[in-house]
Enzyme design. Structure first.
Site, PDB file in Angstrom:
ATOM      1  N   ARG A 277      -8.118  -8.705  -3.881  1.00  0.00           N
ATOM      2  CA  ARG A 277      -8.100  -8.890  -5.335  1.00  0.00           C
ATOM      3  C   ARG A 277      -6.987  -9.856  -5.715  1.00  0.00           C
ATOM      4  NH1 ARG A 277      -8.881  -2.558  -7.337  1.00  0.00           N
ATOM      5  NH2 ARG A 277     -10.790  -2.186  -6.126  1.00  0.00           N
ATOM      6  N   ARG A 292       0.573  -2.898  -5.535  1.00  0.00           N
ATOM      7  CA  ARG A 292      -0.422  -3.840  -6.061  1.00  0.00           C
ATOM      8  C   ARG A 292      -0.440  -5.080  -5.163  1.00  0.00           C
ATOM      9  NH1 ARG A 292      -2.738  -3.212 -10.928  1.00  0.00           N
ATOM     10  NH2 ARG A 292      -1.058  -1.799 -11.559  1.00  0.00           N
ATOM     11  N   GLU A 364      -1.821   6.304  -9.696  1.00  0.00           N
ATOM     12  CA  GLU A 364      -3.242   6.412  -9.336  1.00  0.00           C
ATOM     13  C   GLU A 364      -3.451   6.111  -7.858  1.00  0.00           C
ATOM     14  OE1 GLU A 364      -7.107   4.084  -8.832  1.00  0.00           O
ATOM     15  OE2 GLU A 364      -5.823   3.212 -10.382  1.00  0.00           O
ATOM     16  N   SER A 367      -9.978   6.590  -7.914  1.00  0.00           N
ATOM     17  CA  SER A 367     -10.741   6.558  -9.161  1.00  0.00           C
ATOM     18  C   SER A 367     -12.183   6.890  -8.817  1.00  0.00           C
ATOM     19  CB  SER A 367     -10.636   5.166  -9.799  1.00  0.00           C
ATOM     20  OG  SER A 367     -11.136   5.181 -11.110  1.00  0.00           O
ATOM     21  N   ARG A 405      -1.934   3.087  -0.712  1.00  0.00           N
ATOM     22  CA  ARG A 405      -1.269   4.000  -1.652  1.00  0.00           C
ATOM     23  C   ARG A 405      -1.072   5.379  -1.032  1.00  0.00           C
ATOM     24  NH1 ARG A 405      -2.268   2.542  -7.955  1.00  0.00           N
ATOM     25  NH2 ARG A 405      -1.895   0.294  -7.733  1.00  0.00           N
TER      26      ARG A 405
END
Length: 441
Positions: A277, A292, A364, A367, A405
């Protein structure tokens, strides 16, 4: 993607749903006006085509009657209609494309019961279908009680000499990391453990999908056209391919342009893949550490099911993701996302947020979303009942979970005062029996 016929029949419900989405002001009236203009173009074209067909018959009749003057006049009118029809066909293609593009840019409608809100501040704690905080707390590991000031993962990793952001920046730039030695193995172990859990205990079929996908696949799951800036593309032939931002894309597209027998549903797929990403729009956010990254590993779960089963499947998928944190012994909470924080294709989303002692906050880590038939319509993915009736499948996706994560969560929750990191018991078989990184094993 929406069916314009549904919007026409449910204009008020469509407007109410869009009004609940952050920044979405699209009204049904705008779409219906565009559709009406498209229909007018089609009607004019059809009239011209019917007139041309009628003239062809009249020309034949005139020639049979040896009325050359009339035949010539009719042929002149046909010739004039040729330009009209060609222009009409061009206008029809343009009108179809304009409506399709407008529909493709619309987010999914939230389900009833999804909290209203403009951003993440509107998210609400979720305790499961029974709504009991006590029951939920009983199944979630407790926060670690550390007798020392906890450090963040990058402080721990750099002190161990096994997490290097400077070298990664020399090789690739910002938002990359080089993991070495036992931390590299721990990251691999976490991914393998999670994939084994979902395949062996949760009934998912393991898939190793392509990491490069076509625009059509990205359009199907909703990454295009809205999130083009967040993708990495590479030239391919006369076109391009994109590196997957999540394995949701290839896994969900396994049923594109197909009809599945209802008896085969649900289909459940899981994959451990790298994800890529550009993190467009996140400048200045989480610039330190691994939270990130442009490249990261993730275990993705995808379910394909019937409309009647999709809500229950959503709860089931959440439980599968929660099991990862429970087995790792990581404290977490579940949040029901509000309308302004949900993803583009979601009807309803739960976020699992892991506790990070070094940051003294929740972040987070998974999801889990139900998308209804939103993606299925974009992919033309349908199912057939035993009676022969056809409908669009419902699709669901969830991270089970983000590997990087999870590594962060393990490092911060299992850190020791001397800077070493204890290895969770469930991961030790994947680590060759190693019980500690940086300390005595």
């Amino acid at each position: 993607m929406f069916d314009i016929k549904w919007i026409r029949a449910n204009a008020e419900a469509f407007d109410r749903g869009m009004a609940r989405r952050k920044g979405e002001a699209r009204r049904a009236a705008d779409l219906l006006a565009l559709d009406d203009a498209r229909k007018a173009v089609i009607a004019t074209l059809q009239d011209a085509q019917e007139r041309r067909n009628a003239l062809s018959k009249e020309i034949g009749q005139a020639k049979a009657q040896k009325d050359e003057a009339r035949a010539q006049a009719l042929m002149a009118e046909v010739a004039a209609l040729k330009d009209t029809i060609q222009q009409g066909e061009k206008q029809e293609r343009e009108a179809d494309a304009a409506l399709r593009d407008m529909l493709a840019a619309l987010p999914n409608l939230p389900l009833e019961g999804v909290p209203d809100g403009a951003d993440e501040t509107g998210n609400q704690p979720y305790f499961g279908p029974n709504g009991s905080e006590t029951t939920a707390a009983a199944s979630r590991p407790a926060k670690p009680e550390l007798s020392f000031a906890p450090r963040q993962h990058f402080e721990l990793g750099e002190a161990l000499g096994q997490m290097d952001f400077e070298v990664a920046a020399k090789i690739s730039g910002a938002r990359f990391v080089v993991l070495k030695s036992h931390l590299a193995r721990l990251e691999r172990a976490i991914g393998q453990f999670m994939l084994d859990l979902h395949v062996d205990q949760h009934g998912y079929t393991e898939v190793q999908p392509p990491l490069l996908v076509r625009d059509e696949a990205l359009l199907g799951t909703g990454q295009l056209p809205k999130f083009e800036d967040d993708l990495f593309f590479t030239p391919h032939g006369d076109g391009r391919l994109a590196l997957i931002p999540t394995a949701e894309v290839p896994l969900t597209n396994l049923v594109r342009e197909s009809i599945v027998a209802e008896a085969e549903l649900p289909l459940r797929f899981a994959a451990l893949t790298p994800c890529f990403r550009s993190e467009a729009g996140s400048a200045g956010r989480d610039t330190r550490g691994m939270l990130r990254q442009h490249q990261f590993n993730k275990v993705e779960m995808v379910s394909i099911t019937t409309p009647e089963a999709s809500i229950d499947e959503h709860e089931r998928m959440l439980g599968c993701a929660e099991a990862v944190l429970q087995k790792l012994g990581i404290h977490y909470r579940v949040m029901a996302l509000c309308t302004g924080d949900m993803g583009f294709g979601a009807q309803k989303t739960y976020d699992i947020e892991a506790w990070l002692p070094g940051q003294d906050t929740y972040r987070e880590i998974s999801s889990v979303s139900v998308c209804g038939d939103f993606q299925a319509r974009r992919m033309d993915a349908r199912y057939r009942t035993a009676e022969g009736k056809m409908g669009y499948v419902h699709t669901l996706n969830g991270s089970g979970v983000a590997v990087g994560r999870a590594l962060i969560a393990v490092m911060e929750n299992y850190q020791q005062e001397d800077g070493s990191i204890a290895v969770p018991a469930v991961l030790q078989p994947y680590m060759g029996g190693l019980t500690s990184i940086g300390g005595r094993s």
